[in-house]
Design an enzyme around this catalytic site. Structure first.
Site, mmCIF file in Angstrom:
data_model
loop_
_atom_site.group_PDB
_atom_site.id
_atom_site.type_symbol
_atom_site.label_atom_id
_atom_site.label_comp_id
_atom_site.label_asym_id
_atom_site.label_seq_id
_atom_site.Cartn_x
_atom_site.Cartn_y
_atom_site.Cartn_z
ATOM 1 N N SER A 53 -10.686 -13.132 -3.085
ATOM 2 C CA SER A 53 -11.256 -12.104 -1.873
ATOM 3 C C SER A 53 -10.367 -10.375 -2.667
ATOM 4 C CB SER A 53 -9.671 -11.998 -0.649
ATOM 5 O OG SER A 53 -9.345 -11.855 -0.602
ATOM 6 N N HIS A 92 -4.348 -7.830 0.276
ATOM 7 C CA HIS A 92 -5.575 -7.034 0.047
ATOM 8 C C HIS A 92 -5.061 -5.317 -0.292
ATOM 9 C CE1 HIS A 92 -8.123 -9.337 2.675
ATOM 10 N NE2 HIS A 92 -8.357 -10.550 1.354
ATOM 11 N N ASP A 120 -10.621 -6.408 7.605
ATOM 12 C CA ASP A 120 -9.452 -7.529 7.805
ATOM 13 C C ASP A 120 -9.346 -7.141 9.073
ATOM 14 O OD1 ASP A 120 -9.661 -8.310 5.088
ATOM 15 O OD2 ASP A 120 -7.490 -7.461 4.565
#
Length: 177
Positions: A53, A92, A120
């Protein structure tokens, strides 16, 4: 079977010395880990990237080093966070920071993986739209590429993990000084 024969030939003193050597290795590793926790202020100062990701910034198997900064998170920071009900932390980027009125330290954080199409919010627990600072385990301050592949292989193929532990155990017990 040669391993068992070797153990049978060792006297009690040799077995005790091998056990102490193993205990020293384990204790040293724990001391290093706890020292890193104290130095960085992060409950988990080292993590392995488990998904794609964050590509192309970080790839699966990269090892990340974390620190818990004194300042609040800012847009652009790459953080590792964990929410209620999740076992595995997520790496992230912070895409939005919302400061609540009246308190400069009370902030809401929104994250997104660099390789993901949307934010998210779907990864947060039901009804939660933002992260708060208590969810953040640390901010990424450095990384080593691909070194964490060993961790991924051991998680994906548990038999490999048990075989590695057995080989290391045999090595430690049969090594001579």
């Amino acid at each position: 079977m040669e391993f068992l024969a070797e153990l049978g030939r060792m006297n009690k003193r040799q077995l005790l010395l091998q056990g102490l050597n193993l205990a020293m290795i384990v204790t040293s590793a724990l001391m290093i880990w706890k020292s890193m926790i104290l130095a960085t202020g992060s409950e988990s100062p080292v993590v392995v990237v488990l998904s794609g990701s964050m590509e192309p910034g970080f790839y699966r198997g990269d090892i990340l080093f974390l620190n818990q900064p004194k300042r609040p998170s800012q847009t652009g920071d790459i953080i590792v966070f964990n929410t209620d009900g999740r076992e595995i932390p997520i790496v992230h980027r912070v895409i939005k920071v919302h400061q609540r009125a009246g308190n400069s330290s009370d902030i809401d954080i929104l994250t997104k993986g660099d390789n993901n199409w949307g934010d998210d919010r779907s990864l947060y627990p039901r009804g939660q739209l933002w992260l708060n600072p208590s969810h953040i385990m640390g901010v990424v301050v450095g990384y080593l590429p691909y070194i964490g592949q060993v961790t991924i292989v051991m998680n994906d193929y548990p038999m490999f993990k048990y075989a590695l532990i057995a080989v290391l155990g045999v090595f430690v017990l049969t090594s001579k000084e």
